[in-house]
Design a protein around this motif. Structure first.
Motif, PDB file in Angstrom:
ATOM      1  N   LEU A 101       0.834  -1.201   0.000  1.00 31.93           N
ATOM      2  CA  LEU A 101       0.000   0.000   0.000  1.00 31.93           C
ATOM      3  C   LEU A 101       0.869   1.252   0.000  1.00 31.93           C
ATOM      4  CD1 LEU A 101      -2.687   1.518   0.249  1.00 31.93           C
ATOM      5  CD2 LEU A 101      -2.510   1.243   2.731  1.00 31.93           C
ATOM      6  N   ILE A 102       1.965   1.230   0.753  1.00 31.94           N
ATOM      7  CA  ILE A 102       2.857   2.393   0.791  1.00 31.94           C
ATOM      8  C   ILE A 102       3.450   2.647  -0.592  1.00 31.94           C
ATOM      9  CG2 ILE A 102       5.055   3.235   1.740  1.00 31.94           C
ATOM     10  CD1 ILE A 102       4.252   1.909   4.385  1.00 31.94           C
ATOM     11  N   SER A 103       3.825   1.595  -1.299  1.00 36.01           N
ATOM     12  CA  SER A 103       4.309   1.762  -2.678  1.00 36.01           C
ATOM     13  C   SER A 103       3.220   2.385  -3.552  1.00 36.01           C
ATOM     14  CB  SER A 103       4.726   0.405  -3.262  1.00 36.01           C
ATOM     15  OG  SER A 103       5.841  -0.119  -2.576  1.00 36.01           O
ATOM     16  N   HIS A 104       2.000   1.910  -3.379  1.00 38.57           N
ATOM     17  CA  HIS A 104       0.866   2.453  -4.136  1.00 38.57           C
ATOM     18  C   HIS A 104       0.679   3.944  -3.864  1.00 38.57           C
ATOM     19  CE1 HIS A 104      -3.416   3.621  -4.393  1.00 38.57           C
ATOM     20  NE2 HIS A 104      -3.476   2.814  -5.436  1.00 38.57           N
ATOM     21  N   GLU A 105       0.786   4.334  -2.612  1.00 31.42           N
ATOM     22  CA  GLU A 105       0.564   5.734  -2.256  1.00 31.42           C
ATOM     23  C   GLU A 105       1.677   6.639  -2.794  1.00 31.42           C
ATOM     24  OE1 GLU A 105      -2.629   6.593  -0.088  1.00 31.42           O
ATOM     25  OE2 GLU A 105      -2.585   5.068  -1.657  1.00 31.42           O
ATOM     26  N   ILE A 106       2.897   6.119  -2.866  1.00 28.77           N
ATOM     27  CA  ILE A 106       3.982   6.890  -3.497  1.00 28.77           C
ATOM     28  C   ILE A 106       3.672   7.101  -4.973  1.00 28.77           C
ATOM     29  CG2 ILE A 106       6.430   6.872  -4.128  1.00 28.77           C
ATOM     30  CD1 ILE A 106       6.910   5.209  -1.547  1.00 28.77           C
TER      31      ILE A 106
END
Length: 531
Positions: free
Chosen positions: A192-197
């Motif tokens: 999810l953190i990769s997605h938000e970046i």
């Protein structure tokens, strides 16, 4: 390598060497025969940011001045600030907050990441690496924590153009398979953190892979499909499929289109229409013989289940999801049934729940349970001996790990495939095909080589291992991959390593195996040839 090294102005942080990659089984056990990944040209290196690992996925142009660098960093910080507010991140703020605040850095997730393992455990591919970079930026530049405290806790970092550009590329070294979240005892979701970046880069900085944005969501909204298929072209394709069905099974089947009030609106990944029409043909045959009340839609966007916004931009996701719901209401069908497309399962069934509220919250289901009902309750006549060859199952991440659809496809395969065998690990513990989150269609510079050599390597290893006793070219073998995106990745993976010629391993969907086993069809439905 330390976390803060990502901001240092070095020529290249890591280099991917063949000798570092996790070994493959026979007949790919000689590292000397490993295909060489393309190296970037001097011109490409001069024009684009490539200092992360020598691979370019999104192609961030290098700035021509210090002023451009500063603007770039300010845009990123502004986007990050918005990301942490409920009014600007109504989709994922709560799980993002949890993932940012509760990681205890135990690194249990490391051995769950196929890219990290396959690369020879390169530090930058560790699931928590990009997450830790983002936390440090937030603590220092958004929360503005005490500088001494940052140093004492080892969480200081310098924010500059190099860091931001590398972080943008690094967000596209994660397939968002969420296997790391599966094993985390606290449910921290580094995917999810990769997605938000990625979302910051798209929404605030106007940077996204061309295949996902310009040729993906934008083309789908404008032309009707991410493949470029227009409603008129769809009509021609359906006519072709009806003719091919008659040729294959000796029976005419009319594919229903825009049938008002049908029980099911079946939506496929439009890639099936172009690359694997036998999959949509098989659905039509099964549904017709089983007496299912169904239809396709010819409305703009209504025939393409793809929604690439799910991987990089919530606004684009919402535009397509709302359009799908409006088409259902206009046709007055009872529910959407999503075909063999893992991305569509995630976008339309799971994430769309955050968008489709009120009257737009129409019922949405996977096709796998209804297929299991048809097969297990003998609604069509099947002869398993027609599938008497080694078959294994690839579990699409977004159907299995995200949604928990584990048994329907296995129940089918156990009944119709006498030589069915499981990969290890499987089910919710499966490894991603390596083409998730849009990777399978991304063709930027040397990124396809990285996708085959690194992110898809664990899946190739699994396939070779499960067929180890019949690995030679004399035995036909079938990888069942009930997902269009996974099939695209496996196709490219097999081409990169010449798997079909050397090992005689074919790939295809689930419905093709069902039709291939039908007793009323005289000749085999599966055509054993490489495409």
């Amino acid at each position: 390598m330390k976390i803060e090294d990502i901001s240092k102005n070095t020529e290249q942080l890591v280099t991917i060497e063949s000798k570092d990659l996790i070994p493959l089984p026979y007949p790919y056990d000689d590292p000397a025969n490993e295909p060489l990944m393309k190296r970037l040209t001097d011109d490409q290196r001069m024009r684009y940011e490539a200092s992360l690992d020598g691979i370019i996925a999104i192609g961030i142009p290098k700035p021509s001045s210090k002023e451009e660098e500063e603007v770039f960093v300010k845009k990123f910080l502004s986007g990050l600030e918005k990301l942490l507010t409920p009014e600007n991140n109504w989709t994922f703020l709560q799980p993002l907050y949890h993932s940012l605040e509760y990681c205890v850095k135990c690194q249990i997730c490391n051995d769950s990441c196929p890219a990290y393992l396959a690369s020879g455990k390169k530090e930058i591919y560790r699931p928590t690496y990009r997450a830790e970079v983002l936390r440090r930026i937030i603590n220092k530049y958004i929360k503005k924590r005490n500088k001494l405290l940052l140093r004492l806790t080892g969480s200081d970092i310098d924010l500059n153009w190099t860091l931001v550009a590398r972080l943008g590329e690094l967000a596209y070294r994660c397939t968002l398979c969420r296997k790391c979240a599966q094993v985390c005892p606290l449910g921290v979701d580094n995917g999810l953190i990769s997605h938000e970046i990625r979302k910051i880069f798209s929404q605030k900085m106007g940077i996204a892979p061309k295949e996902l944005h310009e040729l993906g969501t934008m083309q789908q909204l404008k032309a009707g499909s991410s493949t470029g298929i227009t409603p008129k072209a769809l009509g021609n394709i359906i006519e072709f499929m009806e003719e091919e069905i008659e040729e294959k099974i000796g029976r005419k089947i009319k594919i229903p289109v825009d049938k008002e009030g049908a029980e099911i609106l079946l939506i496929h990944n439009a890639g099936e229409f172009v690359s694997w029409p036998e999959n949509t043909e098989a659905f039509a045959i099964i549904f017709d013989i089983a007496g299912i009340d169904w239809t396709l839609s010819s409305d703009l966007v209504g025939y393409d289940a793809v929604n690439y916004g799910v991987w990089y931009d919530d606004i684009q996701l919402a535009r397509i999801a709302v359009k799908h719901a409006e088409i259902v209401k206009a046709l007055k069908v009872k529910k959407i049934n999503v075909g063999e497309c893992g991305h569509a399962h995630k976008a339309m069934i799971v994430v769309a729940d955050r968008i489709l509220t009120g009257e737009l919250n129409i019922p949405r289901e996977s096709a796998l349970p209804i297929l299991a009902d048809i097969v297990l309750n003998n609604r069509i006549k099947l002869d398993p001996e027609r599938n008497n060859f080694p078959v294994t199952l690839h579990d699409p991440c977004n159907m299995v790990r995200l949604m928990g659809i584990v048994e329907p496809q296995r129940q089918i395969l156990r009944k119709i495939c006498p030589q069915f065998r499981e990969m290890e690990p499987n089910g919710v513990d499966n490894y991603c095909c390596g083409g998730g989150s849009g990777f399978a269609i991304m063709q930027s510079m040397n990124f396809p080589d990285w996708r085959s050599a690194v992110s898809g390597r664990m899946k190739l290893k699994q396939i070779l291992e499960v067929f180890h006793d019949v690995i030679g070219p004399d035995v036909k073998k079938y990888v069942c991959a009930p997902c269009s995106n996974c099939k695209g990745q496996i196709r490219d993976l097999f081409a990169y390593y010449n798997v079909f010629e050397r090992c005689n391993i074919f790939y295809g969907g689930l419905v093709e195996l069902i039709v291939n086993a039908m007793v009323d069809i005289k000749k085999p439905f599966i055509e054993w040839e490489w495409r």
